[in-house]
Scaffold this motif. Structure first.
Motif, PDB file in Angstrom:
ATOM      1  N   ASP A  21       0.833  -1.198   0.000  1.00  0.00           N
ATOM      2  CA  ASP A  21       0.000   0.000   0.000  1.00  0.00           C
ATOM      3  C   ASP A  21       0.871   1.254   0.000  1.00  0.00           C
ATOM      4  N   ARG A  22       1.905   1.271   0.876  1.00  0.00           N
ATOM      5  CA  ARG A  22       2.778   2.444   0.957  1.00  0.00           C
ATOM      6  C   ARG A  22       4.081   2.085   1.650  1.00  0.00           C
ATOM      7  N   ASN A  23       5.083   2.940   1.453  1.00  0.00           N
ATOM      8  CA  ASN A  23       6.409   2.773   2.050  1.00  0.00           C
ATOM      9  C   ASN A  23       6.735   3.975   2.914  1.00  0.00           C
ATOM     10  N   GLU A  24       7.531   3.761   3.937  1.00  0.00           N
ATOM     11  CA  GLU A  24       8.058   4.854   4.753  1.00  0.00           C
ATOM     12  C   GLU A  24       9.571   4.702   4.830  1.00  0.00           C
ATOM     13  N   ASN A  25      10.306   5.671   4.298  1.00  0.00           N
ATOM     14  CA  ASN A  25      11.776   5.716   4.362  1.00  0.00           C
ATOM     15  C   ASN A  25      12.445   4.554   3.614  1.00  0.00           C
ATOM     16  N   TYR A  26      11.719   3.947   2.673  1.00  0.00           N
ATOM     17  CA  TYR A  26      12.219   2.749   1.996  1.00  0.00           C
ATOM     18  C   TYR A  26      13.408   3.055   1.081  1.00  0.00           C
ATOM     19  N   GLU A  27      13.370   4.200   0.390  1.00  0.00           N
ATOM     20  CA  GLU A  27      14.507   4.532  -0.491  1.00  0.00           C
ATOM     21  C   GLU A  27      15.783   4.746   0.312  1.00  0.00           C
TER      22      GLU A  27
END
Length: 143
Positions: A21-27
């Protein structure tokens, strides 16, 4: 009186198919892992889908994304080898701590540790990764 569920029945919450659904700080996490910019951009939009099937301490997962589809089998507490989508080779294991799947994996190339947690919170599957002090989350919804 509260009934105590057995650990195996309590953890069946993972069973089923989950879609990113979504990422947080993944990059930032991928950057810490040494993933090049092009792969980081693609990885942040991989449309990952994970299907969990649990039978006691044994898990069977199918991970499918824009890049690959793989089947993974593991038993809680037993080391196994795994390679990330970018080719990074890891060895380690998953364990159950309460309602959380907690993984500790060691990179084969540099010996550094990657920690991972999977937990069902409400109607979401939250995967947390920690590597070299960088924490990221990937949040999935039931597909």
């Amino acid at each position: 009186m509260l009934l105590q569920k057995s650990p195996a029945s309590r953890n069946m919450a993972f069973n089923g198919t989950w879609k990113i659904d979504r990422n947080e700080n993944y990059e930032k996490f991928m950057e810490a892992m040494g993933v090049n910019m092009m792969k980081r951009k693609l990885g942040a939009h991989d449309n990952l889908k994970i299907t969990f099937q649990q039978d006691g301490k044994k898990f069977t997962l199918k991970e499918s994304s824009n890049f690959r589809t793989i089947d993974i089998e593991f038993t809680l507490g037993v080391n196994f080898d795994y390679s990330l989508a970018d080719g990074t080779e890891l060895t380690g294991s998953w364990n159950m701590e309460g309602k959380k799947l907690v993984g500790t994996f060691t990179r084969k190339d540099n010996g550094k540790v990657l920690k991972a947690n999977r937990e069902v919170i409400g109607d979401e599957l939250v995967q947390t990764y920690i590597y070299e002090g960088v924490e990221a989350k990937r949040i999935f919804k039931r597909a």
